[in-house]
Enzyme design. Structure first.
Site, short mmCIF file in Angstrom:
data_model
loop_
_atom_site.label_atom_id
_atom_site.label_comp_id
_atom_site.label_asym_id
_atom_site.label_seq_id
_atom_site.Cartn_x
_atom_site.Cartn_y
_atom_site.Cartn_z
N PHE A 114 0.81 -1.22 0.00
CA PHE A 114 0.00 0.00 0.00
C PHE A 114 0.85 1.27 0.00
O PHE A 114 0.39 2.32 0.46
CB PHE A 114 -0.98 0.00 1.18
CG PHE A 114 -1.84 -1.23 1.23
CD1 PHE A 114 -2.82 -1.44 0.26
CD2 PHE A 114 -1.66 -2.20 2.21
CE1 PHE A 114 -3.60 -2.59 0.27
CE2 PHE A 114 -2.44 -3.35 2.23
CZ PHE A 114 -3.41 -3.55 1.27
N ARG B 136 2.50 15.19 -6.43
CA ARG B 136 1.22 14.58 -6.78
C ARG B 136 0.06 15.36 -6.15
O ARG B 136 -1.01 15.47 -6.74
CB ARG B 136 1.18 13.09 -6.44
CG ARG B 136 0.14 12.36 -7.27
CD ARG B 136 0.22 10.87 -7.11
NE ARG B 136 0.99 10.21 -8.14
CZ ARG B 136 0.58 9.97 -9.38
NH1 ARG B 136 -0.63 10.33 -9.77
NH2 ARG B 136 1.37 9.35 -10.24
N THR C 40 5.29 10.62 -11.34
CA THR C 40 5.40 12.05 -11.66
C THR C 40 6.83 12.41 -12.06
O THR C 40 7.05 13.40 -12.73
CB THR C 40 4.96 12.91 -10.45
OG1 THR C 40 5.80 12.60 -9.35
CG2 THR C 40 3.52 12.61 -10.08
N GLU D 244 -4.50 2.52 -7.42
CA GLU D 244 -4.75 3.62 -6.48
C GLU D 244 -6.06 4.38 -6.70
O GLU D 244 -6.70 4.78 -5.71
CB GLU D 244 -3.59 4.63 -6.54
CG GLU D 244 -2.29 4.09 -6.02
CD GLU D 244 -1.15 5.04 -6.40
OE1 GLU D 244 -0.78 5.07 -7.59
OE2 GLU D 244 -0.67 5.75 -5.51
N1 MTE Z 1 -3.64 -4.10 -3.49
C1 MTE Z 1 -3.28 -5.01 -2.56
N2 MTE Z 1 -4.03 -6.11 -2.40
N3 MTE Z 1 -2.18 -4.83 -1.79
C2 MTE Z 1 -1.39 -3.70 -1.91
O1 MTE Z 1 -0.40 -3.54 -1.20
N4 MTE Z 1 -1.06 -1.54 -3.08
C3 MTE Z 1 -1.71 -0.46 -3.82
C4 MTE Z 1 -2.46 -0.99 -5.02
N5 MTE Z 1 -3.29 -2.11 -4.64
C5 MTE Z 1 -1.77 -2.71 -2.88
C6 MTE Z 1 -2.92 -2.99 -3.68
C7 MTE Z 1 -0.78 0.58 -4.28
S1 MTE Z 1 -0.31 1.80 -3.22
C8 MTE Z 1 -0.31 0.59 -5.56
S2 MTE Z 1 0.70 1.83 -6.11
C9 MTE Z 1 -0.65 -0.46 -6.53
O2 MTE Z 1 -1.49 -1.46 -5.96
C10 MTE Z 1 0.63 -1.11 -7.02
O3 MTE Z 1 0.42 -2.15 -7.90
P1 MTE Z 1 0.15 -1.92 -9.47
O4 MTE Z 1 1.13 -0.89 -9.93
O5 MTE Z 1 0.40 -3.27 -10.03
O6 MTE Z 1 -1.25 -1.47 -9.57
N1 HPA Z 2 3.57 7.67 -7.38
C1 HPA Z 2 3.87 6.68 -6.53
N2 HPA Z 2 5.07 6.43 -6.11
C2 HPA Z 2 6.05 7.21 -6.54
C3 HPA Z 2 5.81 8.26 -7.43
C4 HPA Z 2 4.49 8.50 -7.87
O1 HPA Z 2 4.20 9.40 -8.67
N3 HPA Z 2 6.98 8.85 -7.66
C5 HPA Z 2 7.89 8.18 -6.93
N4 HPA Z 2 7.34 7.19 -6.26
MO1 MOS Z 3 1.55 3.11 -4.26
S1 MOS Z 3 1.35 4.61 -2.87
O1 MOS Z 3 2.24 4.22 -5.45
O2 MOS Z 3 2.89 2.28 -3.63
#
Ligand code: MTE
Ligand code: HPA
Ligand code: MOS
Length: 765
Positions: A222, A304, A434, A706
């Site tokens: 997360f 952001r 970003t 997100e």
């Molecule tokens: N979903 C689950 N189950 N567990 C996680 O830790 N992290 C969130 C989101 N969904 C998370 C989650 C966050 S902060 C991000 S940035 C994205 O998943 C990262 O994965 P993705 O880039 O594959 O979407």
């Molecule tokens: N989003 C999430 N994580 C990051 C970013 C962003 O834009 N830049 C650096 N780490």
């Molecule tokens: Mo998600 S806050 O960009 O790990």
């Protein structure tokens, strides 16, 4: 396709860091943290702890062979404190013992003397004292200062937002062991294996190639493991390197809650100006961001917030400033939304405030100001393929809001002890890091001579299902059965220089790199088939493991062709590299085209407040969400639902409590309340917008990690409206809106200010 991890998770067979078999000679590290929020270290007495049976060695900054520095963006954070401590829980030493228990017992015997200094935990107080992490950052468009006189209505106000604890089920941890020569193997629960590799290299004064970081999966991140998985991994590597033994460092829940940073609390002031027909002409905002004691990811989170200052709206004149304030709390860090929710809460509050004062529903102002195609976001990116208007229409049709709103009004006129409220929460969330340079990824694909396939990417599986998506990309590109494909662990020796799996872009970036690798392999295999069949490659297709010519089966199938390719000495390994095209951003000017695309959507909330108790229920959440052309509707729905509930927790119930000294009081699950199954809305509907998707999204399936979290903010405004149906004097924007605050709000006489004693006057008054 189902999440490929679901069986393993349900049967308990999925491996996490803590399940890795340990070498027999393994040792265990326990971190000694500061007991004061701000102070000089006068004396560290380790004698008694060192004499404890079971203690092997206690490390401090003096044992570091390289630099005592772990700051990712700004070099402002030591691995261990030297002479000053800046937050409670700040690591000072690592006790390495024969068991975790022995380490914990020894920790009780460490004796540190401090000279206490004044601790600041509030961002406004930090600003008043000139305590900043960085100079302020401003993005602007047009001339808001020239608009106020032209506006029919101008309103000012202030908002408060608390932090949020990540509460990943798996706490932070790492396990490192020395290999031959100076090589180190590091297993970590991290979103950023490369950051760990780079930081270990710096702290141990080793080249990066000596360090191999391997990640199986995370029990949730997360954002909490984007930067803050690093210290524990570096500590375990340091001890393993110096002792030549395996060392495991896993934080207890209590240590994790105390020692790690959270979502940034914000305290903000706004001024909003509208025309007679309720178009927003000008908006000014100053955010006081509570950064904690070191920068960590605050500079990126600041950006952001600036990008999402206007959320889903077109506003011609904007000025937005973030003051990143240095306080004596653990460095605050990435959390799903990454500063976006903070920016969006303030503009939604400004609209809600205008609506209250003008006596119209906020929805009227929201709908009039949605950004449209070819409008320019105030940071310079032209909005393309915006579908907010389409979403608004689809949502009304699908869910019948007009009828619902009438029913709510009627309910309120007939009930005195229960009041209902409703609100809309639109989102426009930019997809891409970003920081433009981070938008790159690589993938390594091996086809083995038996036709099975091994896939390595830089993506980290943390529950979001990215491995399933990577498997789908491979399967669809190569035209083979999923059973032939194995997703390897994420490993810095196989895929180097990775960006963190973050910014919701894990599947896009790594998936596109994987597509490139698979397509290159496919071209080679088609060339071979073309030779064998004496048919132009353009007429050959791979489907269901068959080699087809103009749609007809041939004698060649996948296994046979791979055998032949191997014997013909054709390269069956490929590395794909992807860098997002189009994007650019001029940081100094605050203008450019930072995002590959935006994700849009709209949520409607209906809630009921009990006006005697202050308790509330979220009756219904109805969402139309822009998934693009979802490549995996079940996974994406899971992300949407999980994000919404996590966002509702942030907006309504998760409350971090500290004492005046900066000590976390909500340091267990009995004192920090997150949504449980009973807090989930009784009705939670998420329907996809019908759309053909976006070419920069993997298989046209938009990033989903997100954006849905920000729908959660709608719960605040719906509950606020329910309270106002009973007491129109309640006008505060102080999240989370806990039942305690609701109860106070129901009976408060006039606008009271949240943190009276600390809060300076609104900068716009
Ligand atoms: N979903 C689950 N189950 N567990 C996680 O830790 N992290 C969130 C989101 N969904 C998370 C989650 C966050 S902060 C991000 S940035 C994205 O998943 C990262 O994965 P993705 O880039 O594959 O979407
Ligand atoms: N989003 C999430 N994580 C990051 C970013 C962003 O834009 N830049 C650096 N780490
Ligand atoms: Mo998600 S806050 O960009 O790990």
């Amino acid at each position: 396709m189902k999440n490929i991890d679901s069986n393993g998770h349900v049967t308990g067979k999925s491996l996490y860091l803590d399940d890795l078999p340990l070498r027999q000679d393994s040792l265990f590290g326990v971190v000694v943290g500061s007991e004061v929020a701000h102070g000089k270290i006068l004396d560290i007495d380790l004698q008694e702890a060192e004499n404890d049976p079971g203690v092997i060695k206690i490390f401090t900054y003096k044992d570091i062979p390289g630099e005592n520095q772990i700051g990712g963006i700004v070099a402002d954070e030591g691995l261990f404190a030297e002479d000053t401590v800046h937050f409670i829980g700040q690591p000072i030493a690592l006790i390495v013992a024969t068991s975790e228990r022995a380490g914990r017992e020894a920790r009780e015997k460490v004796n540190i003397k401090y000279k206490k200094l004044k601790a600041i935990t509030d961002p406004r107080e930090a600003a008043a004292n000139g305590s900043y992490l960085l100079p302020p950052r401003t993005f602007a468009a047009g001339h808001p200062e020239k608009q106020w006189d032209r506006c029919a209505y101008v309103f000012t106000g202030s908002t408060e937002q608390a932090g949020q604890e990540h509460l990943y089920l798996e706490t932070q941890g790492a396990y490192s062991y020395p290999m031959e020569t100076e090589n180190l193997m590091v297993h970590s629960s991290t979103q950023s294996p490369t950051a760990i590799q780079r930081t270990i290299a710096k702290v141990l004064a080793l080249p990066m190639h000596r360090i191999q970081v391997d990640v199986v999966r995370l029990g949730g991140g997360f954002g909490g493991k984007e930067d803050q998985a690093t210290p524990w991994a570096v500590m375990s590597a340091l001890a393993a390197h110096l002792l030549k033994k395996p060392v495991k460092v896993v934080l207890s829940r209590h240590d994790d809650l105390h020692m790690t940073g959270k979502r940034h609390p914000y305290s903000s002031d706004f001024r909003i100006g509208l025309s007679k027909d309720l178009k927003i002409l000008a908006y000014e905002v100053e955010y006081f961001q509570n950064g904690g004691a070191a920068n960590d990811l605050s500079p990126a989170i600041t950006e952001r917030t600036l990008f999402h200052t206007t959320n889903a709206y077109y506003i011609p004149h904007v000025k937005s400033t973030v003051h990143s304030c240095k306080t004596n709390l653990p460095p605050n860090t990435a959390f799903r939304g990454f500063g976006g929710p903070q920016g969006m809460f303030v503009i939604e509050s400004a609209i809600a405030k205008a609506a209250m004062e003008l006596g119209v529903p906020a929805a009227v102002i929201q709908e009039k100001n949605f950004i449209k195609d070819n409008d320019v976001f105030y940071y310079g990116q032209k909005a393309k393929k915006v579908n907010l208007q389409k979403i608004w229409k689809a949502a009304h049709k699908e869910y019948g809001f007009i009828k619902k709103q009438k029913e709510i009004e009627q309910f309120n006129s007939q009930n005195t002890l229960l009041k209902k409220g409703w609100a809309f929460m639109p989102i426009a969330f930019g997809i891409s890091f970003t920081n433009t340079s981070m938008n790159q990824a690589r993938a390594l694909v091996h086809i083995y001579s038996d036709g099975s396939v091994g896939v390595s990417t830089g993506a980290i599986e943390m529950g979001q299902g990215v491995n399933t998506k990577m498997l789908q990309v491979t399967e669809q590109t190569l035209g083979i059965k999923p059973g032939r494909i194995k997703l390897e662990t994420t490993n810095t020796s196989r895929v180097a220089n990775t960006s963190p799996t973050a910014a919701s872009s894990g599947a896009d970036l790594n998936g596109k790199a994987l597509q490139i690798a698979c397509s290159a392999l496919l071209r080679r295999l088609k060339a071979l088939a073309s030779n064998l069949l004496n048919i132009p490659a353009t007429q050959i297709e791979f489907l269901n493991e068959q080699v087809l010519v103009n749609g007809n089966a041939t004698e060649w199938n996948w296994e046979k062709l791979i055998q032949k390719a191997f014997l013909s000495r054709i390269n069956l390994t490929e590395n794909g590299h992807y860098a997002t095209p189009v994007i650019h951003f001029d940081k100094a000017a605050g203008k450019g085209h930072p995002f590959a695309y935006h994700v849009y959507g709209l949520a409607f909330y209906e809630v009921t407040v009990d006006v005697i108790r202050g308790t509330y229920e979220i009756d219904e959440v109805d969402v139309i969400h822009d998934f693009g052309k979802s490549m995996n509707p079940i996974l994406d729905l899971g992300q949407a639902e999980g994000g919404i509930v996590q966002g509702i927790g942030y907006a309504t119930m998760e409350e971090l409590a500290y004492d005046a000294e900066g000590r976390l009081l909500s340091n267990s699950l009995s004192t920090y309340k997150v949504p449980d199954i009973y807090a989930v809305p009784s009705v939670l509907k998420v329907k996809p917008l019908k759309t053909s998707g976006h070419p920069l999204a993997i298989l046209k399936s938009k990033a989903v990690g997100e954006p849905p979290l920000m729908y959660g903010l709608g719960a605040y405004f719906a509950i606020q409206n329910a309270v106002r149906a009973f007491n129109p004097e309640f006008k505060e924007f102080d999240a989370p809106l806990t039942p305690e605050k609701v109860l106070m709000g129901l009976y408060q006489k006039k606008e009271a200010t949240a943190k009276k004693q600390l809060k300076s006057v609104n900068v716009f008054k």
